[in-house]
Write a protein that holds these residues in place. Structure first.
Motif: not given
Length: 151
Positions: A60-64
């Motif tokens: 969903e969020d590759p940075e999370a």
């Protein structure tokens, strides 16, 4: 990047037994020996079952960070870790990563953060105590990720 020089203490060889709860036994050993911080340069052996950080499908969020768990069965494993103290929970905070190969899928592999594991046959480990500086693993940053700090 941050860095510090480490003063090392005692060095141990550990042999985990069949069906041991890997992280529970590691924590028990550290409590018995009075170890609050250490490095584990290497461990190897088998896991009957292992829980790793991982998920199916797109992130969903590759940075999370990903906290989902994937469970694998009957794997060979090699790994390394750092052990520090979590000041919020006042407990040992291991940070363990493993590379595992599934015995039933031609040694198909996975590499990730270890959440839990049950030993199959044996796990052999080398653990080196860190005497100083104090290693802490408080939750930091925008995602409250347990992060190694030194004082």
């Amino acid at each position: 990047m941050r860095h510090t020089e480490l003063t090392m203490g005692r060095t141990f060889a550990l042999a985990f037994a069949d069906r041991d709860d890997f992280l529970t036994e590691l924590a028990r050993f550290c409590a018995d020996m009075g170890i609050r911080q250490a490095i584990i340069p290497m461990f190897l052996g088998g896991f009957r079952r292992v829980g790793l950080v991982g998920t199916k499908g797109p992130l969903e969020d590759p940075e999370a960070p990903v906290w989902d768990e994937t469970v694998l069965h009957t794997v060979e494993a090699v790994g390394a870790a750092t052990l520090a103290w979590n000041p919020e929970s006042n407990s040992l905070a291991p940070h363990v990563h493993v590379a595992v190969g599934r015995k039933d899928l031609e040694a198909a592999g996975a590499v990730s953060h270890l959440k839990w594991a049950e030993v199959q046959f044996i796990q052999e480990m080398y653990l080196q105590e860190v005497v100083s500086p104090v290693l802490l693993r408080p939750e930091c940053g925008p995602h409250n990720i347990p992060t190694l700090t030194f004082t």
